[in-house]
Design a protein around this motif. Structure first.
Motif, PDB file in Angstrom:
ATOM      1  N   SER A 106      41.760 -17.550 -29.448  1.00  0.00           N
ATOM      2  CA  SER A 106      40.353 -17.183 -29.265  1.00  0.00           C
ATOM      3  C   SER A 106      39.895 -16.502 -30.543  1.00  0.00           C
ATOM      4  O   SER A 106      40.679 -15.889 -31.250  1.00  0.00           O
ATOM      5  CB  SER A 106      40.200 -16.202 -28.104  1.00  0.00           C
ATOM      6  OG  SER A 106      40.439 -16.837 -26.888  1.00  0.00           O
ATOM      7  N   ILE A 107      38.611 -16.598 -30.801  1.00  0.00           N
ATOM      8  CA  ILE A 107      38.077 -15.970 -31.998  1.00  0.00           C
ATOM      9  C   ILE A 107      36.902 -15.086 -31.621  1.00  0.00           C
ATOM     10  O   ILE A 107      36.364 -15.182 -30.522  1.00  0.00           O
ATOM     11  CB  ILE A 107      37.639 -17.015 -33.044  1.00  0.00           C
ATOM     12  CG1 ILE A 107      36.544 -17.919 -32.485  1.00  0.00           C
ATOM     13  CG2 ILE A 107      38.821 -17.846 -33.513  1.00  0.00           C
ATOM     14  CD1 ILE A 107      35.949 -18.850 -33.500  1.00  0.00           C
ATOM     15  N   VAL A 108      36.512 -14.243 -32.539  1.00  0.00           N
ATOM     16  CA  VAL A 108      35.300 -13.441 -32.372  1.00  0.00           C
ATOM     17  C   VAL A 108      34.218 -14.164 -33.163  1.00  0.00           C
ATOM     18  O   VAL A 108      34.398 -14.457 -34.344  1.00  0.00           O
ATOM     19  CB  VAL A 108      35.505 -12.000 -32.898  1.00  0.00           C
ATOM     20  CG1 VAL A 108      34.223 -11.200 -32.754  1.00  0.00           C
ATOM     21  CG2 VAL A 108      36.645 -11.328 -32.170  1.00  0.00           C
ATOM     22  N   SER A 109      33.120 -14.492 -32.493  1.00  0.00           N
ATOM     23  CA  SER A 109      32.081 -15.288 -33.126  1.00  0.00           C
ATOM     24  C   SER A 109      30.702 -14.850 -32.675  1.00  0.00           C
ATOM     25  O   SER A 109      30.541 -14.291 -31.594  1.00  0.00           O
ATOM     26  CB  SER A 109      32.291 -16.764 -32.762  1.00  0.00           C
ATOM     27  OG  SER A 109      31.278 -17.568 -33.314  1.00  0.00           O
ATOM     28  N   ARG A 110      29.715 -15.151 -33.507  1.00  0.00           N
ATOM     29  CA  ARG A 110      28.333 -14.882 -33.122  1.00  0.00           C
ATOM     30  C   ARG A 110      27.973 -15.707 -31.896  1.00  0.00           C
ATOM     31  O   ARG A 110      28.373 -16.871 -31.780  1.00  0.00           O
ATOM     32  CB  ARG A 110      27.366 -15.287 -34.239  1.00  0.00           C
ATOM     33  CG  ARG A 110      27.407 -14.459 -35.460  1.00  0.00           C
ATOM     34  CD  ARG A 110      26.362 -14.877 -36.464  1.00  0.00           C
ATOM     35  NE  ARG A 110      26.184 -16.331 -36.488  1.00  0.00           N
ATOM     36  CZ  ARG A 110      25.207 -16.937 -37.122  1.00  0.00           C
ATOM     37  NH1 ARG A 110      24.312 -16.238 -37.770  1.00  0.00           N
ATOM     38  NH2 ARG A 110      25.102 -18.252 -37.117  1.00  0.00           N
ATOM     39  N   ALA A 111      27.222 -15.163 -31.007  1.00  0.00           N
ATOM     40  CA  ALA A 111      26.814 -15.867 -29.784  1.00  0.00           C
ATOM     41  C   ALA A 111      25.987 -17.112 -30.124  1.00  0.00           C
ATOM     42  O   ALA A 111      26.058 -18.117 -29.419  1.00  0.00           O
ATOM     43  CB  ALA A 111      26.028 -14.925 -28.875  1.00  0.00           C
ATOM     44  N   GLU A 112      25.245 -17.074 -31.212  1.00  0.00           N
ATOM     45  CA  GLU A 112      24.407 -18.208 -31.614  1.00  0.00           C
ATOM     46  C   GLU A 112      25.243 -19.439 -31.956  1.00  0.00           C
ATOM     47  O   GLU A 112      24.774 -20.571 -31.845  1.00  0.00           O
ATOM     48  CB  GLU A 112      23.539 -17.839 -32.823  1.00  0.00           C
ATOM     49  CG  GLU A 112      22.527 -16.748 -32.548  1.00  0.00           C
ATOM     50  CD  GLU A 112      23.104 -15.337 -32.715  1.00  0.00           C
ATOM     51  OE1 GLU A 112      24.137 -15.172 -33.406  1.00  0.00           O
ATOM     52  OE2 GLU A 112      22.537 -14.411 -32.136  1.00  0.00           O
ATOM     53  N   ASN A 113      26.483 -19.240 -32.407  1.00  0.00           N
ATOM     54  CA  ASN A 113      27.337 -20.369 -32.787  1.00  0.00           C
ATOM     55  C   ASN A 113      27.679 -21.258 -31.601  1.00  0.00           C
ATOM     56  O   ASN A 113      27.958 -22.438 -31.774  1.00  0.00           O
ATOM     57  CB  ASN A 113      28.629 -19.873 -33.438  1.00  0.00           C
ATOM     58  CG  ASN A 113      28.382 -19.222 -34.776  1.00  0.00           C
ATOM     59  OD1 ASN A 113      27.328 -19.388 -35.381  1.00  0.00           O
ATOM     60  ND2 ASN A 113      29.351 -18.470 -35.249  1.00  0.00           N
ATOM     61  N   LEU A 114      27.661 -20.715 -30.401  1.00  0.00           N
ATOM     62  CA  LEU A 114      28.008 -21.493 -29.211  1.00  0.00           C
ATOM     63  C   LEU A 114      26.958 -22.539 -28.856  1.00  0.00           C
ATOM     64  O   LEU A 114      27.250 -23.487 -28.140  1.00  0.00           O
ATOM     65  CB  LEU A 114      28.232 -20.563 -28.020  1.00  0.00           C
ATOM     66  CG  LEU A 114      29.397 -19.588 -28.157  1.00  0.00           C
ATOM     67  CD1 LEU A 114      29.414 -18.616 -26.998  1.00  0.00           C
ATOM     68  CD2 LEU A 114      30.711 -20.329 -28.255  1.00  0.00           C
ATOM     69  N   SER A 115      25.745 -22.378 -29.366  1.00  0.00           N
ATOM     70  CA  SER A 115      24.683 -23.340 -29.054  1.00  0.00           C
ATOM     71  C   SER A 115      24.550 -24.428 -30.119  1.00  0.00           C
ATOM     72  O   SER A 115      23.691 -25.301 -30.000  1.00  0.00           O
ATOM     73  CB  SER A 115      23.352 -22.606 -28.888  1.00  0.00           C
ATOM     74  OG  SER A 115      23.010 -21.947 -30.084  1.00  0.00           O
ATOM     75  N   THR A 116      25.402 -24.421 -31.128  1.00  0.00           N
ATOM     76  CA  THR A 116      25.374 -25.449 -32.164  1.00  0.00           C
ATOM     77  C   THR A 116      25.874 -26.771 -31.586  1.00  0.00           C
ATOM     78  O   THR A 116      26.908 -26.798 -30.929  1.00  0.00           O
ATOM     79  CB  THR A 116      26.281 -25.036 -33.345  1.00  0.00           C
ATOM     80  OG1 THR A 116      25.901 -23.756 -33.794  1.00  0.00           O
ATOM     81  CG2 THR A 116      26.193 -26.030 -34.483  1.00  0.00           C
TER      82      THR A 116
END
Length: 160
Positions: A106-116
């Motif tokens: 698992s990684i730590v990522s910006r929430a916006e990246n999930l909608s790409t």
């Protein structure tokens, strides 16, 4: 000679990259299809193995097609030895190489990246800890989620 190689190699690499990315999207879609929880429940069984093996190999192949040849020296820490992996500076696509070599944690990522499109589905299959830059409590929630996953005694994958 370099121009000739560029004319031949560039389209072959571009086609290879597009094919591997779409295949990775398909694998991620299958692994997360009808999974309850959408990130709040860890992937288990065949779903987790599919991400750890197939998606990891596809990512390694992707970097090979792009021209990166990575060799691991030493032993990669297991989930029980190190529930949290730290990668720095965490600002480039080289983090993906680390993910592929460590079994797609698992990684730590910006929430916006999930909608790409496409990449968001692949990223969602890794069950990331999402960070919202608009939420003032996001930093505290992220630390809480990472702690919960680290103390889960192997239920969640490693966090990078």
């Amino acid at each position: 000679q370099a121009v000739l190689q560029g004319i031949i190699l560039l389209p072959l690499r571009a086609i290879g990259i597009a094919f591997i990315v779409l295949l990775s999207w398909l694998v991620a879609s299958i692994a997360t299809f009808r999974h309850p929880g959408k990130g709040s429940v860890p992937l288990k069984g065949w779903r987790r193995r599919m991400i750890q093996t197939t998606l990891s190999r596809l990512t390694r192949t992707l970097f090979f097609v792009m021209g990166f040849h990575v060799k691991v020296k030493g032993k990669i820490a297991s989930l029980l030895e190190a529930p949290i992996l730290v990668a720095a500076p965490h600002s480039s696509f080289f983090d993906a190489i680390i993910c592929a070599l460590t079994g797609m944690p698992s990684i730590v990522s910006r929430a916006e990246n999930l909608s790409t499109p496409v990449f968001g589905t692949i990223l969602s299959s890794l069950q990331p800890v999402s960070v919202s830059r608009q939420d003032p409590d996001s930093r505290k929630n992220t630390v809480t989620e990472i702690t919960k996953r680290a103390l889960s005694k192997g239920q969640w994958p490693q966090v990078i």
